[in-house]
Design a protein around this motif. Structure first.
Motif, PDB file in Angstrom:
ATOM      1  N   ILE A  54       0.847  -1.189   0.000  1.00 60.97           N
ATOM      2  CA  ILE A  54       0.000   0.000   0.000  1.00 60.97           C
ATOM      3  C   ILE A  54       0.882   1.237   0.000  1.00 60.97           C
ATOM      4  N   SER A  55       0.647   2.124  -0.951  1.00 61.25           N
ATOM      5  CA  SER A  55       1.422   3.366  -0.981  1.00 61.25           C
ATOM      6  C   SER A  55       1.138   4.173   0.281  1.00 61.25           C
ATOM      7  N   LYS A  56       2.196   4.711   0.884  1.00 57.11           N
ATOM      8  CA  LYS A  56       2.025   5.454   2.138  1.00 57.11           C
ATOM      9  C   LYS A  56       1.347   6.796   1.914  1.00 57.11           C
ATOM     10  N   SER A  57       1.543   7.380   0.752  1.00 56.67           N
ATOM     11  CA  SER A  57       0.942   8.685   0.464  1.00 56.67           C
ATOM     12  C   SER A  57       0.167   8.579  -0.843  1.00 56.67           C
ATOM     13  N   PRO A  58      -0.725   9.521  -1.107  1.00 57.88           N
ATOM     14  CA  PRO A  58      -1.503   9.459  -2.351  1.00 57.88           C
ATOM     15  C   PRO A  58      -0.615   9.528  -3.588  1.00 57.88           C
ATOM     16  N   THR A  59      -1.088   8.897  -4.633  1.00 59.59           N
ATOM     17  CA  THR A  59      -0.446   8.977  -5.940  1.00 59.59           C
ATOM     18  C   THR A  59      -1.338   9.816  -6.852  1.00 59.59           C
ATOM     19  N   PRO A  60      -0.828  10.276  -7.982  1.00 57.31           N
ATOM     20  CA  PRO A  60      -1.698  11.026  -8.908  1.00 57.31           C
ATOM     21  C   PRO A  60      -2.968  10.271  -9.266  1.00 57.31           C
ATOM     22  N   HIS A  61      -2.837   8.961  -9.453  1.00 58.18           N
ATOM     23  CA  HIS A  61      -4.014   8.181  -9.831  1.00 58.18           C
ATOM     24  C   HIS A  61      -5.003   8.051  -8.674  1.00 58.18           C
ATOM     25  N   SER A  62      -4.499   7.927  -7.435  1.00 55.67           N
ATOM     26  CA  SER A  62      -5.428   7.784  -6.310  1.00 55.67           C
ATOM     27  C   SER A  62      -6.157   9.088  -6.009  1.00 55.67           C
ATOM     28  N   LEU A  63      -5.568  10.215  -6.400  1.00 54.20           N
ATOM     29  CA  LEU A  63      -6.236  11.500  -6.204  1.00 54.20           C
ATOM     30  C   LEU A  63      -7.299  11.764  -7.268  1.00 54.20           C
ATOM     31  N   TYR A  64      -7.145  11.128  -8.418  1.00 57.12           N
ATOM     32  CA  TYR A  64      -8.009  11.462  -9.561  1.00 57.12           C
ATOM     33  C   TYR A  64      -9.034  10.384  -9.888  1.00 57.12           C
ATOM     34  N   LEU A  65      -8.586   9.150 -10.125  1.00 58.44           N
ATOM     35  CA  LEU A  65      -9.475   8.133 -10.677  1.00 58.44           C
ATOM     36  C   LEU A  65     -10.680   7.802  -9.786  1.00 58.44           C
ATOM     37  N   PRO A  66     -10.530   7.677  -8.459  1.00 60.24           N
ATOM     38  CA  PRO A  66     -11.718   7.377  -7.646  1.00 60.24           C
ATOM     39  C   PRO A  66     -12.749   8.502  -7.603  1.00 60.24           C
ATOM     40  N   GLN A  67     -12.419   9.653  -8.195  1.00 56.86           N
ATOM     41  CA  GLN A  67     -13.378  10.770  -8.229  1.00 56.86           C
ATOM     42  C   GLN A  67     -14.131  10.857  -9.547  1.00 56.86           C
ATOM     43  N   THR A  68     -13.865   9.916 -10.467  1.00 54.55           N
ATOM     44  CA  THR A  68     -14.423  10.038 -11.812  1.00 54.55           C
ATOM     45  C   THR A  68     -15.813   9.438 -11.967  1.00 54.55           C
TER      46      THR A  68
END
Length: 518
Positions: A305-319
């Motif tokens: 599990i990534s410890k901090s957000p990634t670009p994809h985790s900040l964007y894709l779950p909001q689509t």
């Protein structure tokens, strides 16, 4: 058959002694930076390349891992040159529906014909298939179409989107009777043996296929979307973003505006890291019972599990509202495939157009259709579905990269959302179970005719072959519509994209509850 592999990574774990979607945060940069690293024995050259790259730059997304494992120019599963046959069929790693029975491709060809009739017998038709494998499906489709002379004459070009040079040659031999391909603007080309008036064209990307307002695209995607890379996210309770977090994206850095955020549920991406070398200490886990008679090698990689957000985790779950609805559910896991959404958007724009006019100001008349046949849930978001398969048996997706087929369940509802969002002039039908689609297309009646014809031979020498043919036809078509717990008729789904014509109401296509119309 990939759909009959284990349905979740947790099940794969029980068979392979590897943790699956039970990721842990790794202290990357400490665990692997050992002087023993150079002596590590990787299972394949591709594993070595990936391991060394990750050790240098950090963990990678599951999508990046899948992309390399399947299509890396050197050593990718679909792009490598095999010495003992190919990946398909009884001697390969999995069997697809067209390999099981010719009637599957005949039903698909018949479906294209019914759509051509329903849309007014268009005179400029493009047939497009993405991920054509060995070309078996297209071979049965074109053979079927050649029986409908007026439909065959309307086809101006056939396009196959294929990245593997090795598979292109197999497809050309089957569809054109030659392995000699002519270089053309978008890739390669050869005359079609079934429809001499048009060529079969190969390209590596669907975006290379011309979008013409006057052409009618008929698009096929069979077991294509399941192989497209996915990103996996887990909802972590009590997560917070440090004040110093800066996320680099293609359009520039993203930094939280308000400093540290209070702990809350936050989507974290599951990423791929190398497993510790065997001679380094490792956080032990309870031993799992190994139920397989095979002795698989230890995995080269694992999920963390990534410890901090990634670009994809900040964007894709909001689509999508579907993902947002799980934002407050701790430990929820979702899989998202941006490449799948890109392809389905392309399909929709080709059929319905992006807006009312094309780039030259001419009206775009919606026409064409797309038929998608793959496996996945009817409406839920896939989770825990990344899987590997080798020699018709399930295995960890993290062993012998490049030698194992990787796939994940298709998010059909996500594809439907993507198509409608991309074009206002399309409508989506399905998904429906493959058994429903094939039965309403008439697979039983067609199989019975073939079985009757195969049983009308004469002579003892021929009788044995006839019996084998009858048995193969009988078991083949029934396997395609089997609705048992792991049957193809239940696990596989069909979905169609067709034009939406305002004022005329929805028209259900054949195979989705509609009748043949002309």
């Amino acid at each position: 058959m990939r759909a009959n592999s284990l349905r979740t990574l947790r099940t794969v774990a029980r068979c392979c002694r590897v943790p699956a979607l039970v990721p842990r945060t790794s202290k990357f940069g400490v665990r692997w930076l050992s002087s023993d690293r150079e002596e590590r024995q990787w299972s394949t050259p591709l594993a070595k390349m990936l391991g060394e790259a990750i050790t240098t730059t950090g963990p990678i997304s599951v999508a990046a891992y899948m992309r390399q494992c399947l299509t890396a120019p050197e050593g990718g599963y679909y792009t490598r040159q095999t010495t003992d046959g190919d990946q398909f069929g009884a001697k390969g790693d999995f069997i697809t529906s067209p390999e099981i029975s010719q009637v599957f491709g005949e039903m698909v060809g018949l479906w294209l014909y019914t759509e051509w009739l329903a849309q007014g017998k268009k005179d400029k038709v493009q047939i497009i298939e993405v991920g054509p494998g060995r070309g078996t499906l297209m071979d049965d489709v074109l053979r079927t179409i050649s029986n409908f002379k007026s439909f065959g004459r309307s086809i101006e070009a056939i396009y196959l989107v294929e990245a593997s040079p090795h598979l292109r040659k197999q497809q050309a031999k089957l569809l054109c009777g030659t392995e000699e391909l002519k270089q053309v603007d978008i890739g390669e080309s050869a005359p079609c043996k079934y429809l001499p008036s048009c060529d079969v064209n190969w390209c590596e990307d669907i975006r290379l296929i011309p979008k013409e307002a006057t052409s009618t695209p008929l698009i096929l995607a069979h077991e294509f979307f399941d192989a497209l890379p996915i990103h996996i996210f887990q909802n972590v309770a009590g997560s917070n973003i440090p004040a110093s977090s800066t996320i680099m994206t293609p359009t520039g850095p993203i930094k939280p505006k308000h400093g540290p955020q209070a702990p809350k549920n936050q989507w974290h991406e599951l990423v791929v890291s190398p497993t510790p070398p065997p001679d380094l200490p490792f956080q032990s886990e309870p031993e799992k019972t190994h139920t397989s008679t095979a002795n698989p090698p230890p995995p080269d990689f694992e999920l963390t599990i990534s410890k901090s957000p990634t670009p994809h985790s900040l964007y894709l779950p909001q689509t999508s509202p579907r993902y947002k609805a799980l934002a407050t559910t701790p430990d929820a896991i979702i899989e998202i495939s941006p490449e799948s959404l890109s392809y389905i958007s392309d399909f929709a724009v080709r059929i319905g157009g992006p807006n009312t006019t094309d780039t030259e100001g001419k009206p775009h008349t919606p026409s064409g259709a797309a038929l998608i046949l793959d496996y996945g849930p009817l409406a839920t978001i896939p989770a825990n579905t990344l899987r590997g398969i080798r020699h018709h048996a399930p295995c960890s997706p993290f062993i012998t990269p490049g030698l194992v087929d990787l796939s994940a369940d298709v998010d059909f509802l996500g594809l439907a959302e993507g198509a409608i969002k991309a074009s206002p002039s399309v409508e989506v039908h399905g998904p429906v179970e493959q058994a429903f689609f094939l039965n309403t297309m008439g697979i039983k009646e067609r199989a019975e005719r073939l079985i009757k014809a195969a049983g009308q031979g004469s002579g003892d020498a021929e009788g044995k072959d006839e019996d084998e043919t009858v048995k193969r036809l009988e078991t083949g078509w029934k396997r395609l519509v089997d609705r048992g717990p792991t049957g193809m008729g239940r696990i596989y789904k069909a979905m169609a994209i067709v034009p939406y014509v305002p004022g005329k109401g929805a028209r259900r296509p054949v195979g989705f509850g509609g009748d043949v119309v002309a």
